[in-house]
Design a protein around this motif. Structure first.
Motif, PDB file in Angstrom:
ATOM      1  N   GLN A 131       5.661   0.289 -24.471  1.00 32.14           N
ATOM      2  CA  GLN A 131       6.010  -0.531 -23.322  1.00 32.14           C
ATOM      3  C   GLN A 131       4.838  -0.616 -22.364  1.00 32.14           C
ATOM      4  N   PHE A 132       4.835  -1.671 -21.580  1.00 28.48           N
ATOM      5  CA  PHE A 132       3.863  -1.747 -20.498  1.00 28.48           C
ATOM      6  C   PHE A 132       4.446  -2.592 -19.377  1.00 28.48           C
ATOM      7  N   ALA A 133       3.969  -2.338 -18.180  1.00 28.22           N
ATOM      8  CA  ALA A 133       4.372  -3.129 -17.017  1.00 28.22           C
ATOM      9  C   ALA A 133       3.220  -3.142 -16.029  1.00 28.22           C
ATOM     10  N   ALA A 134       2.856  -4.324 -15.577  1.00 29.87           N
ATOM     11  CA  ALA A 134       1.874  -4.496 -14.503  1.00 29.87           C
ATOM     12  C   ALA A 134       2.606  -5.117 -13.327  1.00 29.87           C
ATOM     13  N   ALA A 135       2.481  -4.509 -12.146  1.00 27.05           N
ATOM     14  CA  ALA A 135       3.262  -4.960 -10.994  1.00 27.05           C
ATOM     15  C   ALA A 135       2.406  -4.937  -9.743  1.00 27.05           C
ATOM     16  N   GLY A 136       2.781  -5.775  -8.797  1.00 28.03           N
ATOM     17  CA  GLY A 136       2.063  -5.817  -7.536  1.00 28.03           C
ATOM     18  C   GLY A 136       2.957  -6.262  -6.402  1.00 28.03           C
ATOM     19  N   ASN A 137       2.584  -5.839  -5.195  1.00 26.04           N
ATOM     20  CA  ASN A 137       3.302  -6.222  -3.984  1.00 26.04           C
ATOM     21  C   ASN A 137       2.286  -6.424  -2.875  1.00 26.04           C
ATOM     22  N   ILE A 138       2.500  -7.477  -2.081  1.00 28.37           N
ATOM     23  CA  ILE A 138       1.574  -7.737  -0.984  1.00 28.37           C
ATOM     24  C   ILE A 138       2.338  -8.346   0.184  1.00 28.37           C
ATOM     25  N   GLY A 139       1.973  -7.927   1.394  1.00 29.29           N
ATOM     26  CA  GLY A 139       2.539  -8.508   2.601  1.00 29.29           C
ATOM     27  C   GLY A 139       1.539  -9.437   3.256  1.00 29.29           C
ATOM     28  N   LEU A 140       1.981 -10.606   3.691  1.00 29.05           N
ATOM     29  CA  LEU A 140       1.113 -11.624   4.281  1.00 29.05           C
ATOM     30  C   LEU A 140       1.699 -12.102   5.608  1.00 29.05           C
ATOM     31  N   GLY A 141       0.824 -12.527   6.502  1.00 26.47           N
ATOM     32  CA  GLY A 141       1.265 -13.127   7.756  1.00 26.47           C
ATOM     33  C   GLY A 141       1.135 -12.180   8.928  1.00 26.47           C
ATOM     34  N   ASN A 142       2.065 -12.325   9.872  1.00 36.04           N
ATOM     35  CA  ASN A 142       2.080 -11.511  11.082  1.00 36.04           C
ATOM     36  C   ASN A 142       3.526 -11.308  11.497  1.00 36.04           C
ATOM     37  N   PRO A 143       3.791 -10.548  12.553  1.00 34.13           N
ATOM     38  CA  PRO A 143       5.192 -10.295  12.926  1.00 34.13           C
ATOM     39  C   PRO A 143       5.986 -11.546  13.245  1.00 34.13           C
ATOM     40  N   GLU A 144       5.309 -12.640  13.589  1.00 36.32           N
ATOM     41  CA  GLU A 144       6.019 -13.872  13.955  1.00 36.32           C
ATOM     42  C   GLU A 144       6.330 -14.758  12.750  1.00 36.32           C
ATOM     43  N   TRP A 150       6.024 -14.220   8.396  1.00 35.87           N
ATOM     44  CA  TRP A 150       5.558 -13.314   7.355  1.00 35.87           C
ATOM     45  C   TRP A 150       6.250 -13.596   6.024  1.00 35.87           C
ATOM     46  N   THR A 151       5.628 -13.114   4.977  1.00 32.86           N
ATOM     47  CA  THR A 151       6.238 -13.130   3.649  1.00 32.86           C
ATOM     48  C   THR A 151       5.781 -11.897   2.896  1.00 32.86           C
ATOM     49  N   ASN A 152       6.648 -11.391   2.067  1.00 34.59           N
ATOM     50  CA  ASN A 152       6.333 -10.243   1.227  1.00 34.59           C
ATOM     51  C   ASN A 152       6.586 -10.653  -0.220  1.00 34.59           C
ATOM     52  N   LEU A 153       5.539 -10.587  -1.058  1.00 35.52           N
ATOM     53  CA  LEU A 153       5.604 -11.088  -2.426  1.00 35.52           C
ATOM     54  C   LEU A 153       5.480  -9.933  -3.417  1.00 35.52           C
ATOM     55  N   SER A 154       6.274 -10.007  -4.468  1.00 34.34           N
ATOM     56  CA  SER A 154       6.239  -8.977  -5.507  1.00 34.34           C
ATOM     57  C   SER A 154       6.318  -9.645  -6.880  1.00 34.34           C
ATOM     58  N   PHE A 155       5.621  -9.064  -7.844  1.00 33.70           N
ATOM     59  CA  PHE A 155       5.693  -9.563  -9.212  1.00 33.70           C
ATOM     60  C   PHE A 155       5.645  -8.389 -10.177  1.00 33.70           C
ATOM     61  N   GLU A 156       6.101  -8.660 -11.374  1.00 33.97           N
ATOM     62  CA  GLU A 156       5.994  -7.689 -12.458  1.00 33.97           C
ATOM     63  C   GLU A 156       5.917  -8.453 -13.771  1.00 33.97           C
ATOM     64  N   TYR A 157       5.052  -7.991 -14.665  1.00 37.52           N
ATOM     65  CA  TYR A 157       4.958  -8.595 -16.004  1.00 37.52           C
ATOM     66  C   TYR A 157       4.876  -7.471 -17.018  1.00 37.52           C
ATOM     67  N   GLY A 158       5.672  -7.565 -18.082  1.00 33.58           N
ATOM     68  CA  GLY A 158       5.661  -6.497 -19.067  1.00 33.58           C
ATOM     69  C   GLY A 158       6.308  -6.898 -20.367  1.00 33.58           C
ATOM     70  N   GLY A 159       6.521  -5.909 -21.192  1.00 34.81           N
ATOM     71  CA  GLY A 159       7.142  -6.119 -22.492  1.00 34.81           C
ATOM     72  C   GLY A 159       7.420  -4.799 -23.154  1.00 34.81           C
ATOM     73  N   ALA A 160       8.171  -4.837 -24.255  1.00 42.73           N
ATOM     74  CA  ALA A 160       8.536  -3.616 -24.976  1.00 42.73           C
ATOM     75  C   ALA A 160       8.660  -3.922 -26.458  1.00 42.73           C
ATOM     76  N   ASP A 161       8.083  -3.042 -27.284  1.00 35.32           N
ATOM     77  CA  ASP A 161       8.239  -3.128 -28.727  1.00 35.32           C
ATOM     78  C   ASP A 161       9.547  -2.468 -29.147  1.00 35.32           C
ATOM     79  N   PRO A 162      10.017  -2.776 -30.346  1.00 35.87           N
ATOM     80  CA  PRO A 162      11.291  -2.194 -30.783  1.00 35.87           C
ATOM     81  C   PRO A 162      11.130  -0.743 -31.215  1.00 35.87           C
ATOM     82  N   THR A 163      12.248  -0.047 -31.259  1.00 34.79           N
ATOM     83  CA  THR A 163      12.317   1.280 -31.865  1.00 34.79           C
ATOM     84  C   THR A 163      13.249   1.209 -33.074  1.00 34.79           C
ATOM     85  N   ILE A 164      13.091   2.164 -33.990  1.00 34.93           N
ATOM     86  CA  ILE A 164      13.944   2.240 -35.179  1.00 34.93           C
ATOM     87  C   ILE A 164      14.454   3.663 -35.312  1.00 34.93           C
ATOM     88  N   ARG A 165      15.765   3.845 -35.196  1.00 35.71           N
ATOM     89  CA  ARG A 165      16.390   5.155 -35.379  1.00 35.71           C
ATOM     90  C   ARG A 165      17.513   5.008 -36.405  1.00 35.71           C
TER      91      ARG A 165
END
Length: 875
Positions: free
Chosen positions: A205-218, A220-235
């Motif tokens: 599995q892997f995941a790359a994620a980020g978060n950033i705040g932009l603007g000022n108190p009057e 503002w926006t807060n943006l978040s993303f994540e991108y990832g994936g997972a291979d199968p398991t066999i039991r």
């Protein structure tokens, strides 16, 4: 929904309360930046429209999960992270469960997924389009929200109200409420990359994620993303029937023939935005939005090339099914011409006629080789061994999209006229979940050699619209009022699948099954678009008649299109016995209305019938279908809302920095909604369903439908302790939950369904977490999680006459993580989940049936240890 963020809730309070709340909020923020957060001192807004309160002061029990709690774990799926942290929250893998593999059902306090209301920033989140036709028994037929599109990095904290709250928030809030609070900082941010792999060597599995705040108190926006994936398991272990064929010389059979494990997750992208702006000194704009997409693919049951009825055989493996293509192919005319030519010439005609062909006998797992070769060489005869000599295992999944947007305007007014500010809030939201299903490596057997092997069975789409108007007013320092109106519209759409996925082909009359094998496509009769609207009004107040006592009262009236009206109420109290001890309790009524999807959806799926030792096609049909009336003997089988009575009672203690809470709860559910037991279809019922357009009914073995035919009582205990230790913090949690079916209709709910509802989740869950700072730059976390025994209904069906089958013993799982701060804002983490590589009990019937080495519904998974690393940077 009318829930307010911390900012608005503070504006509602008196001047003294504002100052106190601001101080508490600042302290809470400081705590969240340390490595030892004390969760019981966190401020929460769920459960009350008054000012934020600590968990100890709340009249109802609330769990708080901080952003740091999420960060200190491997994996990226939010539901798996919550399972580790909240003992009353359960979710498992769902390896072969149709659409439940795409959106996994989650259970809070032992109830179904749609008994929990989910909020984001206090606003109702839309439910998923997936109906859990297969959901470990307990979740069968439910339709709850999908939490996985929420990236953990976007969250400031999660508040979990462990109490019924329908009188405050409306339908679905029976087991509790989960409020996901998004980060709202306008500066700074963080990025992280987290890879991992199971000790077995698969399931990367892997995941790359980020978060950033932009603007000022009057503004503002807060943006978040994540991108990832997972291979199968066999039991898996190789199935005995597959091994026998390999030993007999059929080397086209795969090993393992059937896969049990985690699904494939590809292109898993998640995005969340939280935003706000000051329009005037007294009016603010706010909102949030999200977009997510992914592709999920899992396995189905193995189709044995000798025994799979309707595809390879009609006699349980004694003979191989041979199709007669005469009259169906161009070769037929040539065959007829050759026969006539021979007759005219007076010659003997020995070419095998399709009409005279018998099915091929099978001995010792091998079809008669001469007959099989004769069939393969004859263009008028056909067997699916020509396409799949080793059988086949369908692959099923979906492309899933999730999106939403919420906007609102809030402010204060009439302060001069009323003496205190009246706070108002107007908001609207829209949410949509879309699942576009696919199935491949399978056939529509009734089409014979013309069948495709990849099918588009169709789509499910869920839409939710919400409009809210809320006002709050502090009538007095000791009396707080809140009121509001709500309008909701909920829609469910089924899009017809491609024709071949539900078509009854020309070979159906010869015993070949119709529709895409494994998951039938949605036929024209199943397709449609259904909506239901409702309006609601509520009144809520908090009163402090004497200083130690806080009383909270709420009443809500709701009018549903097609169901009529409902009125619910709630009473809650918190009494300060001493400076260190408080008593709290609540009583409320609740309800949950059936969704448009539950009222109208058809579904046909292939399941393994252990009694027959073969796969069969089972269906779920709407309760209003005429075939249901044949079983129930009633003309009206329409669904009604569920109703509930909720009780909680407990106390909180805070001594020398050690905080603990103990709460008892009881939930009585009447007219509970789920799916019935399976009923064998009669010939008349099959004919009736086909006449109504359910084309795949010709191949159905059994069917079931939604019912309101039983009542349950769920009781339990929640215990939470937090304590400081040198350079660290300790958190201990325990949950006991037990469900009993108290009243039921034996004609629609059998003993097996009852046992699924009562025993498919562990009754006892416990956890102990220790966070320790070794130095200023090095810290460790250790966690022990206990799961008591559970009942696996699928394993039980493999050998129901053997005592103890399907009963799994409890396990303790250990996690360990260490983090080293390299430099300013840069940190490296190494960790392991289930570090002792603990597995559930092995399934003793695995090889002889369907190859699942472990119980497929293990509450902690069945893949063993998972090791991960993380590189994080914050600024």
């Amino acid at each position: 929904m009318g829930m307010f963020t911390t900012v608005i809730a503070q504006e509602e309070a008196s001047d003294a309360e504002e100052a106190e709340a601001a101080d508490d909020a600042e302290a809470s923020e400081e705590e969240s930046q340390t490595s030892t957060p004390v969760r019981l001192e966190s401020l929460v807004v769920v459960g009350s429209r008054s000012r934020p309160r600590s968990i100890l002061e709340s009249p109802v029990p609330v769990d708080v999960v901080s952003k740091d709690d999420f960060a200190r774990q491997g994996g990226a799926d939010l539901t798996d992270l919550l399972r580790t942290l909240v003992p009353s929250f359960n979710i498992n893998t769902q390896p072969i469960s149709d659409a439940s593999t795409v959106v996994r059902p989650a259970n809070l306090r032992g109830l179904a997924p749609d008994h929990t209301l989910v909020l984001v920033n206090g606003k109702r989140r839309h439910r998923a389009s997936v109906i859990h036709w297969l959901g470990n028994g307990l979740s069968d037929g439910s339709q709850g929200p999908d939490l996985s599109p929420i990236p953990a990095i976007a969250l400031r904290q999660v508040e979990i109200l462990r109490d019924g709250a329908s009188a405050q928030y409306g339908s679905d809030a029976i087991a509790g409420v989960m409020n996901f609070q998004l980060k709202d900082n306008h500066e700074g941010g963080s990025f992280e990359f987290k890879p991992g792999i199971y000790q077995y060597g698969d399931g990367r599995q892997f995941a790359a994620a980020g978060n950033i705040g932009l603007g000022n108190p009057e503004a503002w926006t807060n943006l978040s993303f994540e991108y990832g994936g997972a291979d199968p398991t066999i039991r898996s272990v190789q199935r005995t029937d597959a091994l026998n064929m390999i030993n007999a010389g059929n080397f086209s059979v795969k090993d393992p023939a059937q896969i049990w494990g985690q699904p494939i997750v590809e292109n898993d992208f998640k995005f969340f935005a939280n935003y706000g702006a000051s329009l005037t000194d007294t009016i603010n704009f706010y909102g949030h939005a999200n977009y997510a997409r992914k592709r999920v693919e899992g396995g189905f049951y193995f189709r044995n090339p000798n025994t799979r009825s309707g595809v390879f055989s009609t006699t349980g493996g004694k003979t191989l099914l041979v199709g007669d293509l005469r009259g169906l192919t161009a070769e037929t005319a040539a065959w007829e011409a050759r026969k006539q030519e021979a007759e005219v010439a007076g010659n003997e005609f020995t070419e095998l006629s399709p009409h005279d062909a018998d099915d091929i006998p099978i001995t010792n797992h091998v079809p008669d080789p001469e007959r099989l070769q004769a069939v393969k060489s004859d263009p008028n005869l056909f067997t699916f061994q020509e396409m799949f000599p080793g059988g086949f295992t369908p692959r099923f999944g979906a492309f899933a999209w999730d999106s939403s947007v919420a906007v609102g305007v809030k402010g204060t007014a009439l302060e001069e006229a009323l003496g205190k500010p009246l706070t108002w809030d107007v908001s609207g939201s829209f949410g949509r979940h879309h699942a576009d299903f696919f199935i491949f490596n399978t056939v529509n057997a009734s089409l014979g050699p013309d069948t495709p092997t990849y099918f588009d069975p169709g789509d499910y789409i869920q839409t939710d619209y919400n409009l809210n108007f809320d006002v709050t007013y502090p009538l007095h320092d000791l009396v707080f009022l809140a009121s509001g109106l709500e309008y909701r519209d909920e829609g469910f759409e089924i899009i017809e699948g491609e024709r071949e996925s539900h078509q009854i082909g020309p070979l159906a009359a010869q015993g070949f099954t119709a529709a895409s094998n494994g998951f039938s496509g949605f036929s024209p009769v199943a397709a449609g678009n259904w909506h239901r609207s409702n309006v609601a009004a509520y009144l809520e107040t908090e009163i402090r008649p004497i200083d130690p006592l806080l009383l909270a009262l709420a009443v809500r009236g709701e009018q549903f299109e097609g169901f009529g009206s409902t009125l619910n109420y709630k009473v809650a109290a918190n009494y300060k016995v001493t400076e260190t001890m408080r008593l709290r309790g609540s009583y409320s009524t609740g309800f949950r209305a059936p969704t448009p999807g539950q009222q109208n959806a058809f579904n046909i799926t292939t399941e393994y019938d252990f009694a027959k030792g073969d796969l069969v096609n089972n269906g779920t049909i709407p309760s209003t279908n005429a075939a249901v009336g044949i079983v129930t003997g009633k003309e009206d089988n329409s669904l009604d809302p569920e109703t509930s009575n909720n009780f909680t009672g407990g106390f909180t203690v805070d001594i020398l920095g050690v905080n603990f809470t103990l709460d008892f709860f009881g939930i009585r559910l009447k007219n509970r909604l789920s799916v019935s037991q399976d009923f064998t279809l009669t010939a008349g019922q099959k004919t009736q369903l086909i006449a109504e357009g359910v084309t795949s009914a010709a191949n159905l073995e059994k069917f079931r439908f939604f019912i309101n035919d039983f009542d349950t009582t769920t009781q339990g205990i929640d215990f939470v302790v937090t304590a400081p230790i040198p350079n660290g913090n300790l958190i201990a949690v325990y949950n006991f939950t037990s469900t009993t079916v108290t009243d039921f209709n034996p004609d629609t709910l059998d003993d097996h369904r009852i046992r699924e509802l009562e025993e498919n989740l562990p009754e006892h869950r416990a956890g102990l977490t220790v966070v320790q700072s070794i130095t200023d730059v090095w810290g460790v976390l250790g966690r022990a999680s206990y799961f008591s025994g559970w009942f696996d209904s699928e394993d039980f069906l493999q050998n129901p006459d053997v005592p103890g089958t399907g009963e799994y013993t409890g396990r303790v799982i250990f996690d360990l993580e260490t983090t080293y701060t390299v430099g300013s804002g840069l940190a490296l983490t190494l960790g392991g989940r289930n570090i002792l590589n603990t597995y559930p009990d092995e399934n003793p019937n695995a090889a002889g049936s369907v190859g699942n080495k472990y119980g497929q519904f293990s509450p902690f998974g069945f893949d063993g240890a998972f090791w991960y690393a993380k590189v994080g940077y914050s600024f």
